[in-house]
Structures are given as structure tokens and as C-alpha cells.
Write an enzyme that holds these catalytic residues in place. Sequence first.
Site, mmCIF file in Angstrom:
data_model
loop_
_atom_site.group_PDB
_atom_site.id
_atom_site.type_symbol
_atom_site.label_atom_id
_atom_site.label_comp_id
_atom_site.label_asym_id
_atom_site.label_seq_id
_atom_site.Cartn_x
_atom_site.Cartn_y
_atom_site.Cartn_z
ATOM 1 N N TYR A 57 -24.646 27.896 -8.420
ATOM 2 C CA TYR A 57 -23.601 28.532 -7.630
ATOM 3 C C TYR A 57 -23.069 29.797 -8.298
ATOM 4 O O TYR A 57 -22.608 30.714 -7.608
ATOM 5 C CB TYR A 57 -22.493 27.529 -7.291
ATOM 6 N N ARG A 60 -25.356 32.307 -6.869
ATOM 7 C CA ARG A 60 -25.000 32.606 -5.472
ATOM 8 C C ARG A 60 -23.770 33.516 -5.425
ATOM 9 O O ARG A 60 -23.685 34.438 -4.619
ATOM 10 C CB ARG A 60 -24.696 31.301 -4.703
ATOM 11 N N ASP A 93 -19.896 32.185 2.183
ATOM 12 C CA ASP A 93 -19.553 33.529 1.693
ATOM 13 C C ASP A 93 -18.215 33.980 2.278
ATOM 14 O O ASP A 93 -17.634 33.322 3.149
ATOM 15 C CB ASP A 93 -20.671 34.534 2.012
ATOM 16 N N HIS A 108 -18.279 24.373 5.436
ATOM 17 C CA HIS A 108 -19.051 23.882 4.300
ATOM 18 C C HIS A 108 -18.521 24.355 2.952
ATOM 19 O O HIS A 108 -19.213 24.232 1.942
ATOM 20 C CB HIS A 108 -20.520 24.284 4.468
ATOM 21 N N GLY A 174 -26.447 33.376 14.748
ATOM 22 C CA GLY A 174 -27.226 33.179 13.537
ATOM 23 C C GLY A 174 -27.295 31.765 13.023
ATOM 24 O O GLY A 174 -27.231 31.537 11.819
ATOM 25 N N THR A 175 -27.449 30.804 13.908
ATOM 26 C CA THR A 175 -27.589 29.414 13.467
ATOM 27 C C THR A 175 -28.668 28.723 14.282
ATOM 28 O O THR A 175 -28.834 29.001 15.477
ATOM 29 C CB THR A 175 -26.266 28.634 13.589
ATOM 30 N N SER A 176 -29.390 27.833 13.639
ATOM 31 C CA SER A 176 -30.462 27.098 14.305
ATOM 32 C C SER A 176 -29.940 26.021 15.243
ATOM 33 O O SER A 176 -30.677 25.484 16.059
ATOM 34 C CB SER A 176 -31.367 26.448 13.252
#
Length: 238
Positions: A57, A60, A93, A108, A174-176
Site C-alpha cells: 500500500y 499504491r 484514491d 472500499h 468505469g466498473t465491471s
Amino acid sequence: MEKRVPNIVVFTGAGVSADSGIATFRDSDGLWANHRIEEVCTAEAMVWNRKGVIDFYNERRKELMEKSPNAAHTAIASLERHFPVQVITQNVDDLHERAGSTHITHLHGELMKLRSSNDETATVPITTWKQEYDARHPDGSLLRPFIVFFGESVPNLSKAIEITRTADIFIVVGTSLKVYPAASLLQYVRNGVPVYLVDPGEPDLYGVGEPFTFIKKRAAEGVPELVQQLISKYFISL
């Protein structure tokens, strides 16, 4: 009779930040293709692989601090000049915040915060990319990334459901729509509320009601176009 300005809820995933150069997790070349989930994203790993989790992390966070919001983030933020807007994001982010959005619910976790090992709500900001391995919360417990690890509950899910129920327009970017329980939010969109989906891929459209508009474009291209359409539609006609 004066028309009511619609409430807009925007639900975003990794694709909204991909155009800023943020590595996604689930694509074929994403982070989970190169790291074992059980080694860097579980509560158990924080015990037996603390250094490895923190290093992951930290990387990240370092990456994030080198990136900037893209045209999709700024377009979503610009909606607030015209509509009541709530953003629900799966992303950890802070690019929505930096772009200027002011009502954001993170499902999340948040990369720019750390949390107590004892209390998931006890967070502290981190202003550099590096978390020290032995850093402690004021409650005395070891700090950990403020990330909802695999196998943990999503503490803001109930809040996100209530926000979704207020939507007069629901935008997905932008998400599946394959990551649960977050993807289940579409079940709480009221009947008849228009849903717009901006994504270049092939999301799971099961359960998406009508009216529905699929904009098959990358976020940085499709979102600014949609925002301009909505502003023109609702404010030229008002």
C-alpha cells in the site's frame, strides 16, 4: 410550474481513474495478476505479513501522489455547479476529492488514511506515501491501511444504498458491475430512474432497468460528453 432539479448519484469504479494512470486491480494486467490477494489484502496478512502489506500500500500511495485527476473526475465535479450530486466510489484514491467533488462515499476505504487495528472507524490522515511499520494509532493499536480487505464487511454499504435510493439520475462509470456487494447498488435504483453507464468494456448488465443508456467509451471521453448532455437537457429546457 418550476421544474425540480434532479438529484444525481454517480457510482464509480477503477475505470474512472485508469485514465489518470492508476493501475487497476482486476484487468488481465492489473495488480491482482501480479500479487496474491491473501498476501497483501486480508486481515490475516496484516498479522503474518505486516511488512509486505504495508509495502504494497505504500507503493499504491506513492503512485497515487504522482497522479492527477483526469477529465472524467473534473466533469463529475462540475455537475455540482448545476445539480445536487453524490459520488459513491469503489476506488481508494482521492482523485474525486482533488477534482473538487464534495459529497463522496468510499466503499472500499481510502488510501490517504490509516486506521486503528481495533476500530474500523478510527482513522487518521497520512500526508506522505510511506507508512512506518510500527506506527500506532492514538488508541495504542498498530495502524493499518484504511482499506476494506477481502473477507471484511463494507461499512459504508448501508449509507450507499440510502444515497442510491435518492437518485433521480444514476450514472455508473468505469466498473465491471461484477464486484459485490458494491455492484448490488443497482438493485436499489428506483423504477423509472434513468441509468447511464460509461465504460469501454463489457460490464455485467444483469438487473439494469429501463431507461438505460450505455456509452461505450473510456471515462475521460464519455463522462464529459454525458455531463454536457445533462446540463443542456435540464437547463436549456428549464
